[in-house]
Each structure stands twice: as structure tokens, then as C-alpha cells.
Design a protein around this motif. Sequence first.
Motif, PDB file in Angstrom:
ATOM      1  N   ILE B  50       0.748  -1.297   0.263  1.00 37.58           N
ATOM      2  CA  ILE B  50      -0.016  -0.128   0.033  1.00 37.58           C
ATOM      3  C   ILE B  50       0.887   1.268  -0.118  1.00 37.58           C
ATOM      4  CG2 ILE B  50      -2.120  -0.995   1.175  1.00 37.58           C
ATOM      5  CD1 ILE B  50      -1.136   0.444   3.815  1.00 37.58           C
ATOM      6  N   PHE B  51       0.323   2.514  -0.480  1.00 38.32           N
ATOM      7  CA  PHE B  51       0.836   3.763  -0.485  1.00 38.32           C
ATOM      8  C   PHE B  51       0.390   4.059   0.738  1.00 38.32           C
ATOM      9  CE2 PHE B  51       0.427   8.367  -1.285  1.00 38.32           C
ATOM     10  CZ  PHE B  51       1.815   8.348  -1.508  1.00 38.32           C
ATOM     11  N   PHE B  52       1.285   4.749   1.726  1.00 38.33           N
ATOM     12  CA  PHE B  52       0.715   5.192   3.006  1.00 38.33           C
ATOM     13  C   PHE B  52       1.025   7.104   2.934  1.00 38.33           C
ATOM     14  CE2 PHE B  52       1.046   6.688   7.304  1.00 38.33           C
ATOM     15  CZ  PHE B  52       0.377   5.788   8.140  1.00 38.33           C
ATOM     16  N   ALA B  53      -0.236   7.648   2.999  1.00 36.03           N
ATOM     17  CA  ALA B  53      -0.211   9.133   2.691  1.00 36.03           C
ATOM     18  C   ALA B  53       0.200   9.773   3.925  1.00 36.03           C
ATOM     19  CB  ALA B  53      -1.654   9.711   2.210  1.00 36.03           C
ATOM     20  N   GLY B  54      -0.154   9.419   5.154  1.00 33.70           N
ATOM     21  CA  GLY B  54       0.219  10.147   6.519  1.00 33.70           C
ATOM     22  C   GLY B  54      -0.728  11.563   6.307  1.00 33.70           C
ATOM     23  N   CYS B  55      -0.513  12.447   7.620  1.00 33.02           N
ATOM     24  CA  CYS B  55      -1.003  13.456   7.676  1.00 33.02           C
ATOM     25  C   CYS B  55      -0.438  14.733   6.989  1.00 33.02           C
ATOM     26  CB  CYS B  55      -1.278  13.884   9.399  1.00 33.02           C
ATOM     27  SG  CYS B  55      -2.232  12.584  10.120  1.00 33.02           S
ATOM     28  N   LEU B 133      -5.411   2.518   1.611  1.00 34.18           N
ATOM     29  CA  LEU B 133      -6.497   2.295   2.572  1.00 34.18           C
ATOM     30  C   LEU B 133      -7.542   3.242   2.632  1.00 34.18           C
ATOM     31  CD1 LEU B 133      -4.577   0.588   5.470  1.00 34.18           C
ATOM     32  CD2 LEU B 133      -5.577  -0.606   3.564  1.00 34.18           C
ATOM     33  N   GLY B 134      -7.258   4.535   2.023  1.00 35.41           N
ATOM     34  CA  GLY B 134      -8.160   5.627   1.907  1.00 35.41           C
ATOM     35  C   GLY B 134      -8.606   5.935   3.429  1.00 35.41           C
ATOM     36  N   VAL B 135     -10.037   6.025   3.699  1.00 36.36           N
ATOM     37  CA  VAL B 135     -10.307   6.574   4.855  1.00 36.36           C
ATOM     38  C   VAL B 135      -9.904   5.785   6.127  1.00 36.36           C
ATOM     39  CG1 VAL B 135     -12.163   8.025   3.972  1.00 36.36           C
ATOM     40  CG2 VAL B 135     -12.717   5.812   4.676  1.00 36.36           C
ATOM     41  N   GLU B 136      -9.720   4.462   5.754  1.00 32.73           N
ATOM     42  CA  GLU B 136      -9.290   3.406   6.728  1.00 32.73           C
ATOM     43  C   GLU B 136      -7.758   3.602   7.121  1.00 32.73           C
ATOM     44  OE1 GLU B 136     -10.857   0.019   7.684  1.00 32.73           O
ATOM     45  OE2 GLU B 136     -12.046   1.486   8.234  1.00 32.73           O
ATOM     46  N   GLU B 137      -7.167   4.509   6.594  1.00 30.23           N
ATOM     47  CA  GLU B 137      -5.745   4.630   6.825  1.00 30.23           C
ATOM     48  C   GLU B 137      -5.480   5.042   8.097  1.00 30.23           C
ATOM     49  OE1 GLU B 137      -2.745   6.355   4.140  1.00 30.23           O
ATOM     50  OE2 GLU B 137      -2.646   7.813   5.514  1.00 30.23           O
ATOM     51  N   PRO B 138      -4.807   4.422   8.935  1.00 26.09           N
ATOM     52  CA  PRO B 138      -4.553   4.677  10.524  1.00 26.09           C
ATOM     53  C   PRO B 138      -3.540   5.645  10.860  1.00 26.09           C
ATOM     54  CG  PRO B 138      -3.392   2.516  10.085  1.00 26.09           C
ATOM     55  CD  PRO B 138      -4.162   3.167   8.664  1.00 26.09           C
ATOM     56  N   CYS B 139      -3.535   6.321  11.884  1.00 22.88           N
ATOM     57  CA  CYS B 139      -2.277   7.183  12.055  1.00 22.88           C
ATOM     58  C   CYS B 139      -0.996   6.628  12.655  1.00 22.88           C
ATOM     59  CB  CYS B 139      -3.085   8.580  13.086  1.00 22.88           C
ATOM     60  SG  CYS B 139      -1.748   9.631  13.571  1.00 22.88           S
ATOM     61  N   ALA B 154       2.805   3.326  21.984  1.00 20.84           N
ATOM     62  CA  ALA B 154       2.596   1.882  21.653  1.00 20.84           C
ATOM     63  C   ALA B 154       1.139   1.463  21.659  1.00 20.84           C
ATOM     64  CB  ALA B 154       3.329   1.134  22.898  1.00 20.84           C
ATOM     65  N   VAL B 155       0.566   1.808  22.342  1.00 21.21           N
ATOM     66  CA  VAL B 155      -1.082   1.625  22.027  1.00 21.21           C
ATOM     67  C   VAL B 155      -1.807   1.937  20.869  1.00 21.21           C
ATOM     68  CG1 VAL B 155      -3.517   2.193  22.956  1.00 21.21           C
ATOM     69  CG2 VAL B 155      -1.628   1.916  24.619  1.00 21.21           C
ATOM     70  N   ASN B 156      -1.381   3.250  20.116  1.00 20.48           N
ATOM     71  CA  ASN B 156      -1.901   3.423  18.996  1.00 20.48           C
ATOM     72  C   ASN B 156      -0.977   2.665  17.741  1.00 20.48           C
ATOM     73  OD1 ASN B 156      -2.945   5.644  16.978  1.00 20.48           O
ATOM     74  ND2 ASN B 156      -0.733   5.797  16.517  1.00 20.48           N
ATOM     75  N   ALA B 157       0.124   2.286  17.991  1.00 24.80           N
ATOM     76  CA  ALA B 157       0.921   1.424  17.176  1.00 24.80           C
ATOM     77  C   ALA B 157       0.222   0.218  16.981  1.00 24.80           C
ATOM     78  CB  ALA B 157       2.358   1.422  17.382  1.00 24.80           C
ATOM     79  N   GLY B 158      -0.069  -0.380  18.152  1.00 26.25           N
ATOM     80  CA  GLY B 158      -0.946  -1.796  18.053  1.00 26.25           C
ATOM     81  C   GLY B 158      -2.044  -1.570  17.230  1.00 26.25           C
ATOM     82  N   LYS B 159      -2.816  -0.781  17.463  1.00 30.77           N
ATOM     83  CA  LYS B 159      -4.101  -0.493  16.713  1.00 30.77           C
ATOM     84  C   LYS B 159      -3.823  -0.281  15.224  1.00 30.77           C
ATOM     85  CE  LYS B 159      -6.141   3.167  18.991  1.00 30.77           C
ATOM     86  NZ  LYS B 159      -7.005   3.999  19.293  1.00 30.77           N
ATOM     87  N   THR B 160      -2.872   0.259  14.886  1.00 29.35           N
ATOM     88  CA  THR B 160      -2.482   0.420  13.547  1.00 29.35           C
ATOM     89  C   THR B 160      -2.014  -0.662  12.923  1.00 29.35           C
ATOM     90  OG1 THR B 160      -1.799   3.068  13.959  1.00 29.35           O
ATOM     91  CG2 THR B 160      -0.738   1.951  12.054  1.00 29.35           C
ATOM     92  N   VAL B 161      -1.278  -1.557  13.415  1.00 30.64           N
ATOM     93  CA  VAL B 161      -0.793  -2.866  12.981  1.00 30.64           C
ATOM     94  C   VAL B 161      -1.871  -3.651  12.697  1.00 30.64           C
ATOM     95  CG1 VAL B 161       0.757  -4.632  13.127  1.00 30.64           C
ATOM     96  CG2 VAL B 161       1.648  -2.370  13.685  1.00 30.64           C
ATOM     97  N   ASP B 162      -2.963  -3.565  13.629  1.00 33.86           N
ATOM     98  CA  ASP B 162      -4.125  -4.500  13.602  1.00 33.86           C
ATOM     99  C   ASP B 162      -4.960  -4.253  12.358  1.00 33.86           C
ATOM    100  OD1 ASP B 162      -3.655  -5.826  15.896  1.00 33.86           O
ATOM    101  OD2 ASP B 162      -5.099  -4.721  17.134  1.00 33.86           O
ATOM    102  N   ARG B 163      -4.933  -2.992  12.127  1.00 29.12           N
ATOM    103  CA  ARG B 163      -5.341  -2.143  10.839  1.00 29.12           C
ATOM    104  C   ARG B 163      -4.808  -2.747   9.524  1.00 29.12           C
ATOM    105  NH1 ARG B 163      -8.247   2.862  10.176  1.00 29.12           N
ATOM    106  NH2 ARG B 163      -8.873   2.568  12.596  1.00 29.12           N
ATOM    107  N   PHE B 164      -3.739  -2.496   9.679  1.00 26.46           N
ATOM    108  CA  PHE B 164      -2.734  -2.984   8.455  1.00 26.46           C
ATOM    109  C   PHE B 164      -3.003  -4.665   8.210  1.00 26.46           C
ATOM    110  CE2 PHE B 164       0.677   0.445   9.334  1.00 26.46           C
ATOM    111  CZ  PHE B 164       0.124   1.148   8.591  1.00 26.46           C
ATOM    112  N   ARG B 165      -2.971  -5.566   9.278  1.00 32.42           N
ATOM    113  CA  ARG B 165      -3.055  -6.700   9.366  1.00 32.42           C
ATOM    114  C   ARG B 165      -4.547  -7.177   8.609  1.00 32.42           C
ATOM    115  NH1 ARG B 165       0.082  -8.064  14.821  1.00 32.42           N
ATOM    116  NH2 ARG B 165       2.171  -8.217  13.910  1.00 32.42           N
ATOM    117  N   SER B 166      -5.653  -6.391   9.110  1.00 33.59           N
ATOM    118  CA  SER B 166      -6.980  -6.648   8.703  1.00 33.59           C
ATOM    119  C   SER B 166      -7.127  -6.486   7.101  1.00 33.59           C
ATOM    120  CB  SER B 166      -7.983  -6.099   9.554  1.00 33.59           C
ATOM    121  OG  SER B 166      -8.041  -4.574   9.079  1.00 33.59           O
TER     122      SER B 166
END
Lengths: 395, 338
Positions: B50-55, B133-139, B154-166
Motif C-alpha cells: 500500500i501507499f501510506f499518505a500520512g497527515c 487504505l483511504g479513509v481506513e488509513e490509520p495514523c 505503543a497503544v496506537n501502534a498496536g491498533k495501527t498494525v491491527d488495521r494493516f493486518r486486517s
Amino acid sequence: MSISKDYRKELRNAAGSGRIRLALSRAIKSYRVNTDNALKRFPHTVKMAEEVRLIKEASIQQMAELARKAGRSIEENKGKSHFARTAGDALRIIGDIVGNKSLVVKAKSMTAEEIRLREHLEEAGNEVYETDLGEFIIQKLGQRPMHILSPAIHVPREDVAELFTQITGSKQQPDIDKLVATARELLREKFFKADVGISSANVVSADTGTLFMIENEGNIRLATGAPPVHIALVGLEKLVPTLEEAFKVAEVTWRYANYSVPSYVSLVSGPSKTGDIEKVTTYGVHGPREFHVIFLDDGRTQLAKDPVLRQALYCLRCGGCLYECPVFGLTAGYFGDKYFAGIGAVWAAEVTRNMEKASSMAYTCLTCGRCKVRCPMKIDVPEMILALRKSIAEP
Amino acid sequence: MKKNERNLVPPGLSYIADNIGSRDNILGLPVEARAKWAEGIEFSRDKSTIFFAGCGYQYSSMLEPLVTLVRTADRMSIDPDLPVVLAGIPKKMGVDVAGIYTKVLAHGDGGDSGVLRDAVGVLKYLGISVGYLGVEEPCCGAPLYHMGLRREFAVNAGKTVDRFRSHGVRKIVSIVPSCTHALRTLFAPAVPGYDIEVRHFIEEVADKIRPGQFRYPHNVKVAYHDPCQLGRYMGLIEQPRRILRAVENVELTEPEWTSGEWSTCCGGGGGFEVVFPDMSQMLAEGRIRELADTGADVIATQCPGCLMQLKSGLKALKKDKIEVIDLATLLARSMNTK
């Protein structure tokens, strides 16, 4: 509120005046050229710096043991060794030796600045002269140093002329040669009349108890050679096991401090002595009769336990990082406490324990990392700053 | 972590931290505002790469007026902390923050979000296929780490990685330097078993680029500004230069002393621009002087923060003959498709 209001104001004023920026931009340029030339002339320095990093890493792990060893060596050389756990201990030990109403000549020392030694001795009724020219100017102006090697880096010649006019009572021209001659004249008799000379050291070898003092002006030679008593205040991080290693540390230090070769390196291991009359050892011939070394801990042992922040103890105080710091280029020492810029934040947090200043400084650092590129010890300042912010944000 | 436990973190930074936690982006924009830049672009359906656009690029049209606001407040000696500024000052200064939000919502792009379109265009041109990932792209949450909030990071990173994995993500092509550094260096210690490959846009381009593929519309002298995180943190110093040398009509020029690993920070590092806005502007101007002294017509860089800072410096110094652009934009202008 993590950025103190006074600090913010000081920084803004310093950056806004433009004067510091002008002085620093010239200094930065010549620092880069001089260091480049020094490293070209002595290209082995880069490799030697890597070796020194390993020496420092090993030494920092055994500071207390090295201090004991150095202490024994100094006592064998007929000097006196003292151990100060805190800044207060160091002030008391030195205060007891100096007494009151003494005339004291001082070499420039960051460690003395750290514990406010001059102020302490003055308050006890002693007359103290800073003998490094930059430090002398700063002392007379009633300011605090703005750079670790060039404390008066922000003061132009016109201001020095005005200051010297006030001190001497006769009109001084803003001519650097003449101003230097005036300083020489003002301080010359103090060296010979002084009761005590105070210095620090750039590195100390534990096996021989030898202090290395690097300088160009010659004031350290006089301040540590002429008075009858020499007191040296040394932070524990300055200790290395052997004389051979100390030479390497010294050479790397002066080269990154932009000197190909400094005019003077003094090696002092004990008091002055002679056996020239009937082989009877007698102390205090032309140099000091008494030689005291105070090893200062003041948070260093604790700092050495932190796997990230301990890098601050590897610092040789060459000052190179300061010339590469963009914020320092605008504000000089105002981005600092006793020590400056990013690495100064660690010293403020762990050694002088000024947490308000430390947290302000931690968020002043750009974490751009150019200091690390310059640093001969490759100290990772951004990594330390981020660790410090973590301890501030998540206590 | 509760807000009051962060009392030593400068409030301007704390504001950004809260937005990451609550809205998945540094400015707290609602979901409708996200991924607008990508409208009309066709991405690969395969999300393994994926392309990761960021903020930073995406919301630059909002960031610029906000930073301008904070700087003005700083000059007026008003406490320049972002929440304070946002609460009261804008009205007095006649700046309409709500209006800025609305504008972003309406147009989606503007500012430097075009850089993202350029980057995706360049990747396609080179035959590199990416999903998004569009609007699904995590921060990525990098600012949390930089302000010292490692637990929240670390908490945010965990959520972000879950999103990537899903989404079955195996490889990320990222473009914002601080996101890239976070995703590839800071995530591994924070998230157990993290094994997603992270590459920066310029690494992908540098590997693929061949002579004759890119030609700038006319002759230009280009000075490249190394973003701190790209150059010193990740060591990507040779790649952008290899790319620029491969573009016809481009003559690469470097400032004396201050390029590559010695590059001077633009003044926007580590949140500095919201904590010390005025000094940040001085540093931006200083860096522009160093780069302009090379006689460059174009200053190219590859970081939304640097882009904003350098443009601001350029404007203040009225160097209107020089243009600051992103490397992706320079490449997009040079594609031999027209």
C-alpha cells in the motif's frame, strides 16, 4: 506548562536581537574551517575518536573504582585526594582548604560552574579572579558563560573596551591586541600574589594520578604553577584507567575543539618537590607545595546506570556540537542551564537537577541530529532527548 | 493517559496527541475530511502493498494557516500554545478557523496534498503498483513518540498494525519522513511480531529510475534540502541525489558545508514550530539563505514539514524567483508522457 515563561522570554530576546546570530555565524564558519583543516592535517584523529569512545564506555562503567585508584596514585605522589558525593560536599571541602580572605586565581572550568564554586568562595570572603580571558570578561560583566570554550562569544570588542575602561579607569580602544595586553597587565600580578590556584582537568589517568589540562592562553600554567596551593575539581566522568588512554582522549578533545595543536597541555600529578639538597625530598619549590584533587560524583554514578542517558558522560566538552546546533546559533548559551543545548538538557535533568529548565530545554531541542554527526563520541542527542521527554511526559 | 498527567508536555503538542487518540489524525479532522486527495485515482485492489499518505501533506492546507496563526500570536507576545490560540485569538485577529476546516472539507485538497497525487503518478509511471487504505488509513502516531508519550504511542501502534493486518498489508510505500521512520524503526520494539516491510518513496524510485525516463520541462538548477529524518535518521542521502542526476535538464547544486548529513534543519523539527513559532521562522529563513546562495532556481525536498517551513522562509525573504517544491512534484513535472 513545560516551557517556563522566563526561559521563553530569554530565548526570544536572545534570538530577536540578531547580535548573537551574527557573532555565532562567524564563529561557526571558522570552527568548520579550522576543524576541517585540523582533521586533514591529522587524519588519524577520526579513527582515534572511535577508540576513545570505547575507552569512555569502559571507564564510565567503573568510575568509582577509577576514582579510588587515581586517589591512591595522587596520595603516593604526595598530593591529597578527596571524594565529593554532592556539589555541597565539594564546596565544603574546597571552602575548608581555601578559607577566607584568600586571593584565588581560577582557570576556566565547567565543573566549577556546575557547582557555582566561584560564587561560593566569594560569599565566604575570598577574592576570586577568573583568568581565562573570556571568563574574565564574563565575570566582570556579571553575566553567565554562553559557550563552553568561548564563554564571551557573544560580546563584541567594543563592549570589552568599555568594560576595561571601567575597570582600569583609563580610556581603552576597541583594538583586540591592546585589550589582550590590558588583560595580561591586570591579571599578571594576581597569579604571583594568589594564595590558591583552582583548575579542573580534561582527562585524568588513574594509574599515575595525572591531570591533563589543555589550553592556549597560558593562564592555566600560571594559575596552577605559581600559587602555593593548587586545587583541582574533577568530575568522575573525566577518569580513564591509564596514561596512554588519557593521551588519546586529550588529543581527540583538542582536535574537535578546532585546534590542530594547542599551545599548552599541562600534565600535573603531584606537588612541586626537590631532592637537590642532600637528597632530602622537600615540597613547594617553584610550584605549589600543596596539591588537592576533588573527585565529584554529584549524580554521575546514577546517570551512568541509565542505558541511554549515560552517553552524556562520554562528552569530551570539545564544544563541536554547539556550532552545529541551529537553535544555539540563534540563542547561544540561553539554550542552556550550566551545560548547553540538547546534551545540556540531560545534565540539567540528571546532574544539576533543574527539572524546570531540563524540561524546557528538552522541548527546545529540534532533535535534528546534526550534533551527533559532529560529535567525536557519536553521542546520540536526539535519542537522549526523546528518552528525557519520555521521563518528563510519563514520570 | 489523562490530560492532567501530561502537564509537563507543552500544550500545543498535547493538542496534537489528543487528536491522534480520538480522530486518527494530528488535526482531529472528521472522517469525511480524509483521503479527499485521492479522489479519482485508481489504486490497485491488492492491498498487500500500500501507499501510506500520512497527515502532513494531506492536511497541509490546514496546517499552514494554523502555524501562521501561532506565529502571529507569538509575535504579539501572546502565549503561543495552540489550544489557547484556537480558543480565542483567531476571532480577534479576524481569522476564521471554522472556515478553514470547511474549506478543507469542501475541496479535499489544496495546499501540498497535490504532492501525494504526484507521488502516486510517479510510482505508476515507473510500474510500481500500490493499493491505498483511504479513509481506513490509520495514523502512525509518530508525534506521540516525539513528545515523549511512549505508552500512548505503543497503544496506537498496536491498533495501527491491527488495521494493516486486517487488510492483509505486507509492504508499505510511505512518503512522509516521520511516518516512514516511525513505521519502520519505532514500530518493531512497540508491537510484538511486527514484520511489515516499510520503504520510502525515494527508495522505490531510486531503484527503478533509468536515464531518459524523466525530463524537466526546461533547464533548472536544483538544490536539494535533506529532511532530518530522511537524511540523518534513515540515511537516505544518496538516493534523492541519484534521482535528481537522472532527470534531464536538472543541474544539482549543493550548499557549502550544509548538505547531506550536514544539512541544516528547516526549523520544524520535533514539534518545534508549535512550541517556538518565532524562532522556527528564523531558522526557516536561515536555511533558505543557505540554499539560495547556491544560485538554485528550485529548492526540492521531500517532507511536508520542510516544505511548509521553506515556503514560509522564502515568502518572508521575498525570494520570488526561487520555487520550493517536493521531489515528487519535480518528478511528476518531468514524466515523458506529454
